[in-house]
Design a protein around this motif. Structure first.
Motif: not given
Length: 161
Positions: A11-12, A72-80
Motif C-alpha cells: 500500500x503506497x 501480492x498486489x500494489x495499491x495506491x491510495x490518495x495518501x500515496x
C-alpha cells in the motif's frame, strides 16, 4: 467466528502483512485497519467512485473488491500520490489550479482515477477522459474543471504527443 487469512500486499509503496477475515472489503481494510481515511465511502455499491484506488495501475472501486483479492498486489491510495514528499503530485497541483474541487468529498476518487489514466503514458482526449470518469460522481463542479485539470496534467506529464 470468522476465519482469518494473512494478506500480503503493498500500500503506497510499503509492504503490509495483516490477518484479516475473508469477508473484509478493501475500503474497510484501507480505512479501518490501516487508518488511511483519504479513501472515502460514498455509496457502498460501486456507484459513486469516492472509494476509487489504483490497484496494479488500474482504477478500482475499493467498496467492490475483497481485500484478499489484493494478495501480492500494489495499491495506491490518495495518501500515496506524493510518496514521502511534502510536495503536491502534478494531479493535485492541476486540480488546485483549475478549481476542480469544491466540497472535496469526491476528489480522492477522481484523483485516483486520473492517476490510473496517467499511468497509461498517453494523452487522452477530453472525450476519452470523460468516458473514463463515468463511474465517478461529483455534485459540485460540473465536471468541466476536473476534465481540464486531468487533460492539462496529461500534457505536462506525458508530453505533447
Amino acid at each position: 467466528m470468522s476465519n482469518f487469512y494473512i494478506l500480503q500486499t503493498e500500500i503506497n509503496g510499503r509492504g503490509i502483512e495483516s490477518a484479516i477475515p475473508a469477508d473484509r472489503v478493501l475500503v474497510d481494510f484501507i480505512r479501518d485497519d490501516l487508518k488511511l481515511t483519504g479513501t472515502h465511502i460514498g455509496c457502498d455499491s460501486a456507484s459513486c467512485g469516492a472509494c476509487t484506488v489504483v490497484l496494479d495501475s488500474r482504477a478500482v472501486k475499493s467498496c467492490s473488491v475483497m481485500a484478499l483479492q489484493c494478495q501480492h498486489k500494489s495499491i495506491t491510495t490518495v495518501e500515496g500520490l506524493s510518496g514521502d514528499s511534502d510536495t503536491l503530485h502534478p494531479l493535485q497541483k492541476s486540480f488546485r489550479a483549475h478549481f476542480a474541487l469544491q466540497c472535496g468529498y469526491c476528489t480522492p476518487g477522481f484523483l485516483m482515477n486520473a492517476l490510473a489514466m496517467l499511468k497509461q503514458k498517453e494523452i487522452l482526449s477530453r472525450e476519452e477522459i470523460k468516458e473514463q470518469l463515468k463511474g465517478n460522481l461529483c455534485r459540485c463542479t460540473g465536471y468541466t474543471p476536473i476534465v481540464e485539470a486531468i487533460y492539462e496534467c496529461m500534457q505536462e506529464v506525458n508530453g505533447d504527443a
